[in-house]
Design an enzyme around this catalytic site. Sequence first.
Site, PDB file in Angstrom:
ATOM      1  N   GLU A 105     -47.065  15.886  24.565  1.00  0.00           N
ATOM      2  CA  GLU A 105     -47.451  15.013  23.305  1.00  0.00           C
ATOM      3  C   GLU A 105     -48.334  13.848  23.903  1.00  0.00           C
ATOM      4  O   GLU A 105     -49.079  13.403  22.928  1.00  0.00           O
ATOM      5  CB  GLU A 105     -46.144  14.643  22.734  1.00  0.00           C
ATOM      6  CG  GLU A 105     -45.349  15.918  22.219  1.00  0.00           C
ATOM      7  CD  GLU A 105     -46.119  16.982  21.447  1.00  0.00           C
ATOM      8  OE1 GLU A 105     -47.094  16.643  20.900  1.00  0.00           O
ATOM      9  OE2 GLU A 105     -45.484  18.035  21.274  1.00  0.00           O
ATOM     10  N   TYR A 110     -52.687  30.312  11.754  1.00  0.00           N
ATOM     11  CA  TYR A 110     -53.169  30.900  12.944  1.00  0.00           C
ATOM     12  C   TYR A 110     -53.718  31.949  12.840  1.00  0.00           C
ATOM     13  O   TYR A 110     -54.101  33.010  13.583  1.00  0.00           O
ATOM     14  CB  TYR A 110     -52.010  31.023  13.959  1.00  0.00           C
ATOM     15  CG  TYR A 110     -51.735  29.689  14.826  1.00  0.00           C
ATOM     16  CD1 TYR A 110     -52.357  29.489  16.027  1.00  0.00           C
ATOM     17  CD2 TYR A 110     -50.849  28.795  14.490  1.00  0.00           C
ATOM     18  CE1 TYR A 110     -52.129  28.523  16.631  1.00  0.00           C
ATOM     19  CE2 TYR A 110     -50.760  27.640  14.880  1.00  0.00           C
ATOM     20  CZ  TYR A 110     -51.229  27.474  16.344  1.00  0.00           C
ATOM     21  OH  TYR A 110     -51.075  26.359  17.113  1.00  0.00           O
TER      22      TYR A 110
HETATM   23 ZN   LIG Z   1     -49.803  20.707  21.412  1.00  0.00          ZN
END
Ligand SMILES: [Zn+2]
Length: 221
Positions: A13, A148
């Site tokens: 992150e 996706y």
């Molecule tokens: Zn990621």
Amino acid sequence: MLTYNEVTTFLHEFGHALHGMLSEVTYESQAGTSVYRDFVELPSQIMENWAQEKGWLEQVALHYQTGEAMPEALIEKIIEADKFQSGYLTVRQLSFGFNDMAWHSITEPIAISPGEFEKQAMARTELFPEVEGSSMSTAFGHIFDGGYAAGYYSYKWAEVLDADAYAAFKENGIFDKATAEKFRETILSKGGTRHPMELYIDFRGAEPSVEPLLVRSGLVK
Ligand SMILES: [Zn+2]
């Protein structure tokens, strides 16, 4: 006091955060992580590589009371554990990508059952005998309602990119400032202002090769 998984998540992150914070573009729509989906995980995933480095772990993985560095044997274990079942997991991930692309490439209704369709789509990557009556496609939320569609491959592709990009740090040193600055300049600061492959070639001098990922996965020497 973080678990290893929390450490790699933090690094991941943090990579996305750097992509945003180091952005130097004119338009918000092209800034930071506003890049093609199959490029957005490069800045994040590359960060996870440091968690496999003795030189990095020795500096950050210190005992909370004694300040002692992590024992070398434990570091070795971490690196080895990461390769556990990597052949199977690689093929499994590829099979999901093939299945996704097969579904999203049809141009007319199929005349076979979903189970038969996916069996054909994933034949190249089948390792275990089929379980009669099962069908993973009907539970494949990622590609039908998760955004996706025709993009599932990007998980594996991002690994190809991050392993190849990280190889630059392997070559020049994992704390090499010039390599880090080049990564910042060519990739992190540019957001989606140019095609990802152009940015990548600016950083690496060539298109990514699958070789570093195979080495990292322990599949080739
Ligand atoms: Zn990621």
